[in-house]
Design a protein around this motif. Structure first.
Motif, PDB file in Angstrom:
ATOM      1  N   GLN A 174       0.831  -1.208   0.000  1.00 49.42           N
ATOM      2  CA  GLN A 174       0.000   0.000   0.000  1.00 49.42           C
ATOM      3  C   GLN A 174       0.863   1.255   0.000  1.00 49.42           C
ATOM      4  N   THR A 175       1.953   1.227   0.742  1.00 45.77           N
ATOM      5  CA  THR A 175       2.873   2.363   0.754  1.00 45.77           C
ATOM      6  C   THR A 175       3.445   2.606  -0.629  1.00 45.77           C
ATOM      7  N   LEU A 176       3.845   1.521  -1.292  1.00 43.10           N
ATOM      8  CA  LEU A 176       4.414   1.650  -2.632  1.00 43.10           C
ATOM      9  C   LEU A 176       3.387   2.204  -3.605  1.00 43.10           C
ATOM     10  N   GLU A 177       2.157   1.693  -3.526  1.00 38.34           N
ATOM     11  CA  GLU A 177       1.109   2.172  -4.425  1.00 38.34           C
ATOM     12  C   GLU A 177       0.842   3.662  -4.208  1.00 38.34           C
ATOM     13  N   ARG A 178       0.830   4.083  -2.965  1.00 37.36           N
ATOM     14  CA  ARG A 178       0.577   5.496  -2.669  1.00 37.36           C
ATOM     15  C   ARG A 178       1.734   6.377  -3.132  1.00 37.36           C
ATOM     16  N   ALA A 179       2.959   5.872  -3.018  1.00 34.58           N
ATOM     17  CA  ALA A 179       4.115   6.641  -3.495  1.00 34.58           C
ATOM     18  C   ALA A 179       4.045   6.845  -4.997  1.00 34.58           C
ATOM     19  N   PHE A 180       3.690   5.786  -5.727  1.00 34.90           N
ATOM     20  CA  PHE A 180       3.564   5.910  -7.178  1.00 34.90           C
ATOM     21  C   PHE A 180       2.433   6.865  -7.547  1.00 34.90           C
ATOM     22  N   LEU A 181       1.340   6.798  -6.805  1.00 35.14           N
ATOM     23  CA  LEU A 181       0.216   7.701  -7.072  1.00 35.14           C
ATOM     24  C   LEU A 181       0.618   9.145  -6.815  1.00 35.14           C
ATOM     25  N   LEU A 182       1.389   9.378  -5.751  1.00 34.06           N
ATOM     26  CA  LEU A 182       1.889  10.725  -5.487  1.00 34.06           C
ATOM     27  C   LEU A 182       2.697  11.256  -6.667  1.00 34.06           C
ATOM     28  N   LEU A 183       3.571  10.418  -7.197  1.00 34.41           N
ATOM     29  CA  LEU A 183       4.404  10.839  -8.327  1.00 34.41           C
ATOM     30  C   LEU A 183       3.541  11.189  -9.538  1.00 34.41           C
ATOM     31  N   ARG A 184       2.509  10.398  -9.769  1.00 35.16           N
ATOM     32  CA  ARG A 184       1.637  10.672 -10.921  1.00 35.16           C
ATOM     33  C   ARG A 184       0.858  11.977 -10.730  1.00 35.16           C
ATOM     34  N   VAL A 185       0.397  12.210  -9.524  1.00 31.27           N
ATOM     35  CA  VAL A 185      -0.338  13.455  -9.247  1.00 31.27           C
ATOM     36  C   VAL A 185       0.586  14.655  -9.402  1.00 31.27           C
ATOM     37  N   ILE A 186       1.808  14.537  -8.888  1.00 26.40           N
ATOM     38  CA  ILE A 186       2.774  15.637  -9.029  1.00 26.40           C
ATOM     39  C   ILE A 186       3.096  15.876 -10.495  1.00 26.40           C
ATOM     40  N   ALA A 187       3.275  14.796 -11.260  1.00 24.45           N
ATOM     41  CA  ALA A 187       3.563  14.939 -12.690  1.00 24.45           C
ATOM     42  C   ALA A 187       2.427  15.667 -13.405  1.00 24.45           C
ATOM     43  N   ALA A 188       1.186  15.331 -13.048  1.00 21.78           N
ATOM     44  CA  ALA A 188       0.032  15.959 -13.702  1.00 21.78           C
ATOM     45  C   ALA A 188      -0.120  17.420 -13.324  1.00 21.78           C
ATOM     46  N   SER A 189       0.474  17.828 -12.214  1.00 25.54           N
ATOM     47  CA  SER A 189       0.331  19.216 -11.762  1.00 25.54           C
ATOM     48  C   SER A 189       1.188  20.190 -12.554  1.00 25.54           C
ATOM     49  N   GLY A 190       2.164  19.670 -13.311  1.00 25.59           N
ATOM     50  CA  GLY A 190       2.970  20.528 -14.168  1.00 25.59           C
ATOM     51  C   GLY A 190       3.955  21.388 -13.394  1.00 25.59           C
TER      52      GLY A 190
END
Length: 252
Positions: free
Chosen positions: A5-21
């Motif tokens: 779950q920690t790993l999944e949340r870390a990857f999701l954080l990276l994707r959200v940050i990437a989408a924020s530009g």
């Protein structure tokens, strides 16, 4: 919280940050996106920051992707030296025709842009930029990659993407499938008109290894009025030659 779950949340954080530009994402935005407490989001951010995957943005309190991701991406994108060897090919094609050229590869149910070289005229493309992804089935590169895949793998990919293709692009799986025998016979694809970029077209050829499996595709994009029959034939011939030259370079 489990390790998975920690790993999944870390990857999701990276994707959200990437989408924020360029403006980055705030802690509150990230917490809301991954559905956790502020303390948990902060711990994940600090870990990613120590590893170089995240860095602080301006203004303070916001986060953007770190340079370590760029370093890893450069290595991942150059598997088997494909990206490195294809760069001169894209340069020659762009100089000769003045259009924008792309190196794309299949990545699961998507097509990934490994590299691109913009031509003299501005153009819109499905992938947008290096690292951009599009659903397999969209664009001429998808056509050539699908045409050289095995039937079962191709059918699974198209079935998975069917709803997205229909709703977002106005493309039916049956129409895509029906175009593939012609693509394989001609050795190139010219793309199917869709509702996302109806004013643009292009041409793509496969990069095939010695066993006939697709390593990727060379593709170009241009405004539809520029794609005359003569230009299509010239592009197809030269791009096929460059794809073959690229395979020889990869094997040497």
């Amino acid at each position: 919280m489990s390790g998975t779950q920690t790993l999944e949340r870390a990857f999701l954080l990276l994707r959200v940050i990437a989408a924020s530009g360029q403006q980055g994402a705030s802690l509150d935005e990230l917490r809301a996106a991954i559905g956790c407490s502020q303390a948990t989001a902060y711990r994940l951010l600090q870990y990613l920051r120590r590893q170089g995957f995240v860095r602080g943005a301006v203004p303070r309190g916001r986060y953007v992707l770190g340079y370590e991701l760029f370093a890893l991406g450069a290595q991942a994108g150059n598997a088997s030296a494909l990206r490195e060897r294809a760069r001169p090919v894209l340069l020659r094609l762009a100089q000769r025709f003045g259009d924008s050229f792309f190196l794309l590869v299949a990545d699961g149910h998507q097509v990934l842009c490994l590299d691109m070289l913009a031509g003299e005229l501005p153009v819109q493309s499905y992938s947008g930029a290096v690292g951009g992804r599009i659903p397999m089935g969209v664009g001429q590169a998808s056509q050539v990659l699908l045409a050289w895949l095995g039937r079962s793998e191709r059918n699974e990919i198209l079935a998975h993407n069917a709803a997205t293709l229909r709703l977002d692009y106005g493309l039916e799986v049956e129409r895509i499938t029906a175009s593939l025998p012609s693509v394989k016979r001609l050795g190139y694809a010219s793309g199917l008109v869709d509702k996302r970029l109806p004013g643009y077209t292009g041409l793509a050829v496969p990069i095939l290894d010695v066993s006939g499996q697709p390593l990727g595709a060379l593709s170009c994009a241009l405004a539809r009025p520029r794609m005359t029959d003569a230009r299509r034939q010239a592009l197809a011939q030269v791009m096929k030659e460059e794809a073959q030259r690229l395979v020889v370079a990869l094997e040497s």
